[in-house]
Design a protein around this motif. Structure first.
Motif, PDB file in Angstrom:
ATOM      1  N   LEU A 198       4.069  -7.194   5.784  1.00 28.92           N
ATOM      2  CA  LEU A 198       4.652  -6.677   7.024  1.00 28.92           C
ATOM      3  C   LEU A 198       3.576  -6.152   7.972  1.00 28.92           C
ATOM      4  CD1 LEU A 198       7.856  -4.809   5.798  1.00 28.92           C
ATOM      5  CD2 LEU A 198       7.633  -7.139   6.691  1.00 28.92           C
ATOM      6  N   ILE A 199       2.542  -5.543   7.410  1.00 31.72           N
ATOM      7  CA  ILE A 199       1.429  -5.049   8.229  1.00 31.72           C
ATOM      8  C   ILE A 199       0.704  -6.223   8.878  1.00 31.72           C
ATOM      9  CG2 ILE A 199      -0.753  -3.779   8.200  1.00 31.72           C
ATOM     10  CD1 ILE A 199       0.461  -2.263   5.684  1.00 31.72           C
ATOM     11  N   GLY A 200       0.468  -7.267   8.105  1.00 30.61           N
ATOM     12  CA  GLY A 200      -0.179  -8.472   8.646  1.00 30.61           C
ATOM     13  C   GLY A 200       0.665  -9.144   9.706  1.00 30.61           C
ATOM     14  N   GLU A 201       1.968  -9.232   9.462  1.00 28.05           N
ATOM     15  CA  GLU A 201       2.860  -9.836  10.456  1.00 28.05           C
ATOM     16  C   GLU A 201       2.844  -9.027  11.750  1.00 28.05           C
ATOM     17  OE1 GLU A 201       6.629 -10.098   8.456  1.00 28.05           O
ATOM     18  OE2 GLU A 201       6.008 -11.870   7.292  1.00 28.05           O
ATOM     19  N   GLN A 202       2.840  -7.711  11.630  1.00 25.50           N
ATOM     20  CA  GLN A 202       2.781  -6.853  12.815  1.00 25.50           C
ATOM     21  C   GLN A 202       1.505  -7.141  13.611  1.00 25.50           C
ATOM     22  OE1 GLN A 202       1.575  -2.872  12.118  1.00 25.50           O
ATOM     23  NE2 GLN A 202       2.526  -2.075  13.974  1.00 25.50           N
ATOM     24  N   HIS A 203       0.375  -7.219  12.922  1.00 23.21           N
ATOM     25  CA  HIS A 203      -0.911  -7.457  13.584  1.00 23.21           C
ATOM     26  C   HIS A 203      -0.892  -8.774  14.363  1.00 23.21           C
ATOM     27  CE1 HIS A 203      -5.388  -6.940  13.791  1.00 23.21           C
ATOM     28  NE2 HIS A 203      -5.251  -8.201  14.166  1.00 23.21           N
ATOM     29  N   VAL A 204      -0.487  -9.836  13.696  1.00 19.55           N
ATOM     30  CA  VAL A 204      -0.500 -11.164  14.324  1.00 19.55           C
ATOM     31  C   VAL A 204       0.485 -11.222  15.487  1.00 19.55           C
ATOM     32  CG1 VAL A 204      -0.095 -13.628  13.932  1.00 19.55           C
ATOM     33  CG2 VAL A 204      -1.352 -12.290  12.231  1.00 19.55           C
ATOM     34  N   ARG A 205       1.672 -10.678  15.302  1.00 24.00           N
ATOM     35  CA  ARG A 205       2.655 -10.671  16.403  1.00 24.00           C
ATOM     36  C   ARG A 205       2.156  -9.871  17.604  1.00 24.00           C
ATOM     37  NH1 ARG A 205       7.158 -10.248  12.344  1.00 24.00           N
ATOM     38  NH2 ARG A 205       8.060 -12.326  12.325  1.00 24.00           N
ATOM     39  N   GLN A 206       1.490  -8.753  17.352  1.00 23.01           N
ATOM     40  CA  GLN A 206       0.978  -7.958  18.465  1.00 23.01           C
ATOM     41  C   GLN A 206      -0.092  -8.719  19.243  1.00 23.01           C
ATOM     42  OE1 GLN A 206      -0.133  -4.330  16.406  1.00 23.01           O
ATOM     43  NE2 GLN A 206       1.730  -3.303  17.102  1.00 23.01           N
ATOM     44  N   ASP A 207      -0.894  -9.510  18.548  1.00 21.00           N
ATOM     45  CA  ASP A 207      -1.955 -10.266  19.228  1.00 21.00           C
ATOM     46  C   ASP A 207      -1.462 -11.561  19.857  1.00 21.00           C
ATOM     47  OD1 ASP A 207      -3.929  -8.419  18.767  1.00 21.00           O
ATOM     48  OD2 ASP A 207      -4.889  -9.532  17.135  1.00 21.00           O
ATOM     49  N   PRO A 237       4.862  -2.881   2.503  1.00 21.51           N
ATOM     50  CA  PRO A 237       4.383  -4.217   2.163  1.00 21.51           C
ATOM     51  C   PRO A 237       3.230  -4.659   3.084  1.00 21.51           C
ATOM     52  CG  PRO A 237       6.776  -4.184   2.244  1.00 21.51           C
ATOM     53  CD  PRO A 237       6.295  -2.884   2.837  1.00 21.51           C
ATOM     54  N   VAL A 238       2.162  -5.118   2.474  1.00 18.21           N
ATOM     55  CA  VAL A 238       0.993  -5.589   3.232  1.00 18.21           C
ATOM     56  C   VAL A 238       1.379  -6.760   4.129  1.00 18.21           C
ATOM     57  CG1 VAL A 238      -1.259  -6.737   2.981  1.00 18.21           C
ATOM     58  CG2 VAL A 238      -0.714  -4.704   1.618  1.00 18.21           C
ATOM     59  N   ILE A 247       0.874  -1.172   0.000  1.00 18.80           N
ATOM     60  CA  ILE A 247       0.000   0.000   0.000  1.00 18.80           C
ATOM     61  C   ILE A 247       0.912   1.223   0.000  1.00 18.80           C
ATOM     62  CG2 ILE A 247      -1.888  -1.138   1.241  1.00 18.80           C
ATOM     63  CD1 ILE A 247      -0.982   0.619   3.725  1.00 18.80           C
ATOM     64  N   THR A 248       0.391   2.328  -0.445  1.00 20.27           N
ATOM     65  CA  THR A 248       1.111   3.590  -0.335  1.00 20.27           C
ATOM     66  C   THR A 248       0.374   4.419   0.698  1.00 20.27           C
ATOM     67  OG1 THR A 248       1.792   3.457  -2.648  1.00 20.27           O
ATOM     68  CG2 THR A 248       1.952   5.626  -1.580  1.00 20.27           C
TER      69      THR A 248
END
Length: 117
Positions: free
Chosen positions: A74-83, A71-72, A62-63
């Protein structure tokens, strides 16, 4: 984290832009709360395959509003790791489902009967 918005704020701190730049992706990960309103909702999308599915749905990148390409995945990885503290596989979730007899029951089709499966 309790809410998709807080994940989005965290993404904005990490990659710039605003929370709104990331909210749709984080909301998608948590949309399974519509089905199960407790932590078990995470079994549907909070795993490696869910992260790759998010990439298919939202695109590889995404921009954000600052013009930065993120990179999407990386955003998904961040979400899952935070949870969860890590990125499990779908198999990690399934291993903890207690099998019930109805889950594996297969029936006979009588002549002319149509299956709904």
């Amino acid at each position: 984290m309790a809410h998709s918005y807080h994940h989005a704020v965290s993404s904005a701190r990490k990659w710039g832009g605003t929370a709104e730049d990331y909210l749709a992706i984080h909301a998608w990960f948590d949309r399974s709360k519509e089905i199960v309103a407790d932590f078990r909702h995470r079994a549907l999308r909070h795993h490696a395959e869910g992260i790759f599915l998010a990439e298919q749905l939202f695109g590889v990148t995404i921009t954000n509003s600052c013009g930065r390409i993120v990179p999407v995945r990386l955003i998904g990885e961040q979400h899952v790791r935070q949870d969860l503290g890590r990125i499990p596989s779908f198999a990690d979730w399934v291993r903890h489902i207690r099998p019930e007899p109805w889950m594996g029951r297969a029936g006979h089709l009588d002549a002319g009967e149509v299956s709904d499966a």
